[in-house]
Design a protein around this motif. Structure first.
Motif, PDB file in Angstrom:
ATOM      1  N   MET A   1      67.038  98.814  -2.689  1.00 12.16           N
ATOM      2  CA  MET A   1      66.012  99.810  -2.515  1.00 12.16           C
ATOM      3  C   MET A   1      65.018  99.766  -3.674  1.00 12.16           C
ATOM      4  O   MET A   1      63.838  99.976  -3.454  1.00 12.16           O
ATOM      5  CB  MET A   1      66.632 101.195  -2.409  1.00 12.16           C
ATOM      6  CG  MET A   1      67.517 101.368  -1.220  1.00 12.16           C
ATOM      7  SD  MET A   1      66.720 102.447  -0.081  1.00 12.16           S
ATOM      8  CE  MET A   1      68.087 103.099   0.770  1.00 12.16           C
ATOM      9  N   GLU A   2      65.519  99.519  -4.870  1.00 15.09           N
ATOM     10  CA  GLU A   2      64.637  99.461  -6.033  1.00 15.09           C
ATOM     11  C   GLU A   2      63.652  98.302  -5.914  1.00 15.09           C
ATOM     12  O   GLU A   2      62.493  98.430  -6.307  1.00 15.09           O
ATOM     13  CB  GLU A   2      65.456  99.328  -7.313  1.00 15.09           C
ATOM     14  CG  GLU A   2      66.221 100.585  -7.675  1.00 15.09           C
ATOM     15  CD  GLU A   2      67.072 100.400  -8.920  1.00 15.09           C
ATOM     16  OE1 GLU A   2      66.710  99.571  -9.775  1.00 15.09           O
ATOM     17  OE2 GLU A   2      68.094 101.090  -9.019  1.00 15.09           O
ATOM     18  N   VAL A   3      64.121  97.186  -5.368  1.00 19.80           N
ATOM     19  CA  VAL A   3      63.245  96.021  -5.207  1.00 19.80           C
ATOM     20  C   VAL A   3      62.096  96.369  -4.264  1.00 19.80           C
ATOM     21  O   VAL A   3      60.934  96.092  -4.556  1.00 19.80           O
ATOM     22  CB  VAL A   3      64.036  94.806  -4.671  1.00 19.80           C
ATOM     23  CG1 VAL A   3      63.102  93.669  -4.301  1.00 19.80           C
ATOM     24  CG2 VAL A   3      65.064  94.348  -5.687  1.00 19.80           C
ATOM     25  N   LEU A   4      62.414  97.003  -3.140  1.00 21.08           N
ATOM     26  CA  LEU A   4      61.377  97.373  -2.175  1.00 21.08           C
ATOM     27  C   LEU A   4      60.407  98.386  -2.772  1.00 21.08           C
ATOM     28  O   LEU A   4      59.193  98.261  -2.614  1.00 21.08           O
ATOM     29  CB  LEU A   4      62.014  97.922  -0.899  1.00 21.08           C
ATOM     30  CG  LEU A   4      62.862  96.930  -0.110  1.00 21.08           C
ATOM     31  CD1 LEU A   4      63.544  97.624   1.057  1.00 21.08           C
ATOM     32  CD2 LEU A   4      62.031  95.764   0.373  1.00 21.08           C
ATOM     33  N   SER A   5      60.939  99.381  -3.450  1.00 21.67           N
ATOM     34  CA  SER A   5      60.074 100.375  -4.103  1.00 21.67           C
ATOM     35  C   SER A   5      59.191  99.706  -5.150  1.00 21.67           C
ATOM     36  O   SER A   5      58.013 100.045  -5.286  1.00 21.67           O
ATOM     37  CB  SER A   5      60.917 101.474  -4.751  1.00 21.67           C
ATOM     38  OG  SER A   5      61.613 102.198  -3.773  1.00 21.67           O
ATOM     39  N   GLY A   6      59.759  98.751  -5.878  1.00 25.82           N
ATOM     40  CA  GLY A   6      59.000  98.020  -6.886  1.00 25.82           C
ATOM     41  C   GLY A   6      57.852  97.220  -6.300  1.00 25.82           C
ATOM     42  O   GLY A   6      56.862  96.945  -6.979  1.00 25.82           O
ATOM     43  N   LEU A   7      57.977  96.855  -5.044  1.00 20.02           N
ATOM     44  CA  LEU A   7      56.910  96.124  -4.355  1.00 20.02           C
ATOM     45  C   LEU A   7      55.854  97.060  -3.774  1.00 20.02           C
ATOM     46  O   LEU A   7      54.922  96.621  -3.108  1.00 20.02           O
ATOM     47  CB  LEU A   7      57.503  95.265  -3.230  1.00 20.02           C
ATOM     48  CG  LEU A   7      58.379  94.101  -3.676  1.00 20.02           C
ATOM     49  CD1 LEU A   7      59.074  93.463  -2.479  1.00 20.02           C
ATOM     50  CD2 LEU A   7      57.540  93.067  -4.420  1.00 20.02           C
ATOM     51  N   GLY A   8      56.042  98.358  -4.006  1.00 20.80           N
ATOM     52  CA  GLY A   8      55.078  99.332  -3.502  1.00 20.80           C
ATOM     53  C   GLY A   8      55.334  99.751  -2.069  1.00 20.80           C
ATOM     54  O   GLY A   8      54.474 100.365  -1.435  1.00 20.80           O
ATOM     55  N   THR A  10      57.360 101.862   0.951  1.00 17.32           N
ATOM     56  CA  THR A  10      58.009 103.154   1.116  1.00 17.32           C
ATOM     57  C   THR A  10      59.411 102.932   1.663  1.00 17.32           C
ATOM     58  O   THR A  10      59.588 102.270   2.685  1.00 17.32           O
ATOM     59  CB  THR A  10      57.213 104.039   2.104  1.00 17.32           C
ATOM     60  OG1 THR A  10      55.892 104.199   1.595  1.00 17.32           O
ATOM     61  CG2 THR A  10      57.875 105.392   2.287  1.00 17.32           C
ATOM     62  N   VAL A  11      60.382 103.475   0.979  1.00 14.55           N
ATOM     63  CA  VAL A  11      61.771 103.383   1.412  1.00 14.55           C
ATOM     64  C   VAL A  11      62.190 104.764   1.900  1.00 14.55           C
ATOM     65  O   VAL A  11      62.113 105.746   1.155  1.00 14.55           O
ATOM     66  CB  VAL A  11      62.687 102.916   0.255  1.00 14.55           C
ATOM     67  CG1 VAL A  11      64.135 102.862   0.717  1.00 14.55           C
ATOM     68  CG2 VAL A  11      62.234 101.562  -0.268  1.00 14.55           C
ATOM     69  N   LEU A  12      62.591 104.845   3.145  1.00 14.08           N
ATOM     70  CA  LEU A  12      62.987 106.133   3.712  1.00 14.08           C
ATOM     71  C   LEU A  12      64.342 106.550   3.159  1.00 14.08           C
ATOM     72  O   LEU A  12      65.271 105.755   3.116  1.00 14.08           O
ATOM     73  CB  LEU A  12      63.041 106.040   5.238  1.00 14.08           C
ATOM     74  CG  LEU A  12      61.752 105.564   5.911  1.00 14.08           C
ATOM     75  CD1 LEU A  12      61.933 105.521   7.417  1.00 14.08           C
ATOM     76  CD2 LEU A  12      60.588 106.454   5.541  1.00 14.08           C
ATOM     77  N   ARG A  13      64.448 107.800   2.774  1.00 12.59           N
ATOM     78  CA  ARG A  13      65.677 108.311   2.159  1.00 12.59           C
ATOM     79  C   ARG A  13      66.556 109.074   3.143  1.00 12.59           C
ATOM     80  O   ARG A  13      67.674 109.428   2.829  1.00 12.59           O
ATOM     81  CB  ARG A  13      65.336 109.226   0.981  1.00 12.59           C
ATOM     82  CG  ARG A  13      64.516 108.539  -0.090  1.00 12.59           C
ATOM     83  CD  ARG A  13      65.368 107.602  -0.875  1.00 12.59           C
ATOM     84  NE  ARG A  13      64.563 106.969  -1.925  1.00 12.59           N
ATOM     85  CZ  ARG A  13      64.939 105.903  -2.563  1.00 12.59           C
ATOM     86  NH1 ARG A  13      66.079 105.325  -2.285  1.00 12.59           N
ATOM     87  NH2 ARG A  13      64.172 105.378  -3.484  1.00 12.59           N
TER      88      ARG A  13
END
Length: 145
Positions: A1-8, A10-13
């Motif tokens: 999840m951190e990798v995706l967030s780092g790419l800008g 949106t990660v659904l929680r």
């Protein structure tokens, strides 16, 4: 999840059951998801403006139509059925070594011109999809709803 967030990205929680409204051009990567997720996503964005800004990479909508009884397709997955005529679907080639996996993946776009050609009454019904409890939806339901 951190990798995706780092790419800008949106990660659904939380589990939205596919009921995600968009606010601009959006790509949904929904490989091998249940039909109800696609149907819910379309319902959540049921307008010419929203759908024309959306791309869905996932199971073939045409494949759903071909494999389901017409009555089941139109009653249970009405948003997929209604937009199918305006959907530009391009099949992705299967992996040569794994022909039995992800062999039904397509890119779905909803061109503005095609959406505008759909009958006006198509857009009138915007009732939230409801699925029978006994339906095998291939999704995890959000129990907090």
């Amino acid at each position: 999840m951190e990798v995706l967030s780092g790419l800008g990205l949106t990660v659904l929680r939380r589990n939205e059951e596919g009921k995600r409204s968009i606010e601009g051009p959006t790509l949904f990567y929904m490989i091998h998801c249940g039909k109800a997720l696609y149907n819910n996503l379309l319902w959540s964005n049921w307008s010419v403006e929203a759908l024309s800004q959306m791309v869905v990479v996932g199971n073939s909508f045409r494949g759903f139509e071909e494999r389901l009884l017409a009555k089941v397709f139109h009653e249970n997955y009405s948003y997929i059925a209604k937009v199918l005529e305006a959907t530009q679907e391009e099949a992705l080639p299967p992996h040569p070594r794994h022909l039995d996996v992800f062999n039904d993946t397509s890119v779905h776009r909803f061109p503005l011109e095609k959406l505008r050609d759909l009958p006006q009454d198509c857009w009138a019904c915007q009732q939230e999809p409801v699925y029978p409890e006994e339906a095998q939806l291939e999704i995890i339901r959000n129990k907090s709803r």
